[in-house]
Design a protein around this motif. Sequence first.
Motif, PDB file in Angstrom:
ATOM      1  N   GLU A 149     111.951 -21.281  12.759  1.00 15.06           N
ATOM      2  CA  GLU A 149     111.267 -20.098  13.290  1.00 15.06           C
ATOM      3  C   GLU A 149     109.892 -20.439  13.843  1.00 15.06           C
ATOM      4  O   GLU A 149     109.387 -19.740  14.720  1.00 15.06           O
ATOM      5  N   ARG A 150     109.285 -21.501  13.332  1.00 10.29           N
ATOM      6  CA  ARG A 150     107.942 -21.899  13.756  1.00 10.29           C
ATOM      7  C   ARG A 150     107.965 -23.072  14.732  1.00 10.29           C
ATOM      8  O   ARG A 150     106.923 -23.643  15.041  1.00 10.29           O
ATOM      9  N   GLY A 151     109.153 -23.459  15.147  1.00  4.77           N
ATOM     10  CA  GLY A 151     109.258 -24.530  16.137  1.00  4.77           C
ATOM     11  C   GLY A 151     109.299 -25.936  15.572  1.00  4.77           C
ATOM     12  O   GLY A 151     109.073 -26.900  16.299  1.00  4.77           O
ATOM     13  N   PHE A 152     109.592 -26.067  14.289  1.00  4.24           N
ATOM     14  CA  PHE A 152     109.713 -27.382  13.656  1.00  4.24           C
ATOM     15  C   PHE A 152     111.180 -27.682  13.372  1.00  4.24           C
ATOM     16  O   PHE A 152     111.998 -26.778  13.268  1.00  4.24           O
ATOM     17  N   ARG A 153     111.486 -28.983  13.210  1.00  5.24           N
ATOM     18  CA  ARG A 153     112.822 -29.409  12.801  1.00  5.24           C
ATOM     19  C   ARG A 153     112.711 -30.106  11.447  1.00  5.24           C
ATOM     20  O   ARG A 153     111.826 -30.942  11.254  1.00  5.24           O
ATOM     21  N   TRP A 154     113.619 -29.771  10.537  1.00  3.88           N
ATOM     22  CA  TRP A 154     113.662 -30.373   9.207  1.00  3.88           C
ATOM     23  C   TRP A 154     114.756 -31.413   9.167  1.00  3.88           C
ATOM     24  O   TRP A 154     115.896 -31.146   9.557  1.00  3.88           O
ATOM     25  N   GLU A 155     114.419 -32.596   8.721  1.00  5.19           N
ATOM     26  CA  GLU A 155     115.427 -33.634   8.546  1.00  5.19           C
ATOM     27  C   GLU A 155     115.372 -34.108   7.099  1.00  5.19           C
ATOM     28  O   GLU A 155     114.395 -34.722   6.682  1.00  5.19           O
ATOM     29  N   SER A 201     104.283 -43.131  21.300  1.00  5.90           N
ATOM     30  CA  SER A 201     104.288 -42.267  22.492  1.00  5.90           C
ATOM     31  C   SER A 201     104.410 -40.793  22.113  1.00  5.90           C
ATOM     32  O   SER A 201     104.181 -39.919  22.941  1.00  5.90           O
ATOM     33  N   ARG A 202     104.734 -40.503  20.847  1.00  6.60           N
ATOM     34  CA  ARG A 202     104.799 -39.109  20.380  1.00  6.60           C
ATOM     35  C   ARG A 202     103.405 -38.512  20.253  1.00  6.60           C
ATOM     36  O   ARG A 202     103.252 -37.305  20.136  1.00  6.60           O
ATOM     37  N   GLY A 203     102.370 -39.357  20.263  1.00  3.87           N
ATOM     38  CA  GLY A 203     101.001 -38.871  20.182  1.00  3.87           C
ATOM     39  C   GLY A 203     100.778 -38.054  18.921  1.00  3.87           C
ATOM     40  O   GLY A 203     101.210 -38.422  17.843  1.00  3.87           O
ATOM     41  N   ALA A 204     100.115 -36.903  19.076  1.00  3.29           N
ATOM     42  CA  ALA A 204      99.805 -36.030  17.938  1.00  3.29           C
ATOM     43  C   ALA A 204     100.809 -34.880  17.844  1.00  3.29           C
ATOM     44  O   ALA A 204     100.542 -33.875  17.191  1.00  3.29           O
ATOM     45  N   ARG A 205     101.948 -35.050  18.489  1.00  7.56           N
ATOM     46  CA  ARG A 205     102.990 -34.022  18.454  1.00  7.56           C
ATOM     47  C   ARG A 205     103.481 -33.818  17.023  1.00  7.56           C
ATOM     48  O   ARG A 205     103.704 -34.780  16.294  1.00  7.56           O
ATOM     49  N   VAL A 206     103.656 -32.562  16.630  1.00  5.94           N
ATOM     50  CA  VAL A 206     104.174 -32.241  15.300  1.00  5.94           C
ATOM     51  C   VAL A 206     105.372 -31.328  15.474  1.00  5.94           C
ATOM     52  O   VAL A 206     105.240 -30.134  15.706  1.00  5.94           O
ATOM     53  N   ILE A 214     101.583 -28.511   7.567  1.00  5.93           N
ATOM     54  CA  ILE A 214     102.255 -28.863   8.825  1.00  5.93           C
ATOM     55  C   ILE A 214     101.641 -28.076   9.982  1.00  5.93           C
ATOM     56  O   ILE A 214     101.370 -28.626  11.059  1.00  5.93           O
ATOM     57  N   GLU A 215     101.419 -26.795   9.766  1.00  7.03           N
ATOM     58  CA  GLU A 215     100.823 -25.964  10.818  1.00  7.03           C
ATOM     59  C   GLU A 215      99.405 -26.420  11.147  1.00  7.03           C
ATOM     60  O   GLU A 215      98.996 -26.405  12.303  1.00  7.03           O
ATOM     61  N   LYS A 216      98.644 -26.826  10.135  1.00  9.50           N
ATOM     62  CA  LYS A 216      97.283 -27.334  10.367  1.00  9.50           C
ATOM     63  C   LYS A 216      97.329 -28.600  11.220  1.00  9.50           C
ATOM     64  O   LYS A 216      96.534 -28.762  12.149  1.00  9.50           O
ATOM     65  N   ALA A 249     116.455 -25.338  -0.534  1.00 10.56           N
ATOM     66  CA  ALA A 249     117.124 -24.066  -0.248  1.00 10.56           C
ATOM     67  C   ALA A 249     117.365 -23.899   1.256  1.00 10.56           C
ATOM     68  O   ALA A 249     116.590 -24.395   2.072  1.00 10.56           O
ATOM     69  N   PRO A 250     118.424 -23.201   1.641  1.00  9.97           N
ATOM     70  CA  PRO A 250     118.722 -22.986   3.065  1.00  9.97           C
ATOM     71  C   PRO A 250     117.604 -22.258   3.827  1.00  9.97           C
ATOM     72  O   PRO A 250     117.474 -22.418   5.033  1.00  9.97           O
ATOM     73  N   ALA A 251     116.788 -21.499   3.116  1.00 13.88           N
ATOM     74  CA  ALA A 251     115.708 -20.761   3.774  1.00 13.88           C
ATOM     75  C   ALA A 251     114.630 -21.693   4.339  1.00 13.88           C
ATOM     76  O   ALA A 251     113.953 -21.338   5.307  1.00 13.88           O
ATOM     77  N   TRP A 252     114.478 -22.877   3.750  1.00 14.20           N
ATOM     78  CA  TRP A 252     113.418 -23.789   4.193  1.00 14.20           C
ATOM     79  C   TRP A 252     113.621 -24.279   5.634  1.00 14.20           C
ATOM     80  O   TRP A 252     112.718 -24.120   6.462  1.00 14.20           O
ATOM     81  N   PRO A 253     114.763 -24.864   5.986  1.00 13.34           N
ATOM     82  CA  PRO A 253     114.923 -25.292   7.381  1.00 13.34           C
ATOM     83  C   PRO A 253     114.831 -24.115   8.350  1.00 13.34           C
ATOM     84  O   PRO A 253     114.314 -24.256   9.462  1.00 13.34           O
TER      85      PRO A 253
END
Length: 168
Positions: free
Chosen positions: A39-45, A7-12, A132-134, A30-34
Amino acid sequence: LIPRDQSRGARVENVAYLGAVKELHPELAAPAWPAALRERGFRWESRAIAFSGNDQLYGQHRWNDYASIDVVVALRPPPSWDARPKPAAKLQNAWAAGVPAVLSPERPYREMRRSALDYFEAKSAADVLAAIEKLRAEPALYSDMVRNGLERAREFQADRLVERWTDV
């Protein structure tokens, strides 16, 4: 293996690493990565653990649960790329779970690659971010990679592996 929720479809949105701490590229540790992802609307897990020699603990880190993961990242430190090859299990699991993967330039992955739909190859955090952006910008590409991965995963189902061993 718990596959990605369809149900998440093509959501990134949700990007994850599943593995040992020592196998994560330093730029992604590194802390800068998450922060860059946020900043670009992604979540890092990061479901990273320090190997303790007790594989009973792995279940607690949900390495088998891809339900909410949109993209899997397996970028190892550069000295590991040409080291003793590890199996392409991260790619096979991503395919079976219906999740596109961004991977290090390693021989086991390259040997399995048949097309650009199999996975993105990355050498740096910048490469990972571009992939990821692509995927977010091109929902059709995302869907094509998922379909391709699910098809490729069939090659590694138990009955197919038994057939191949029988042929050998």
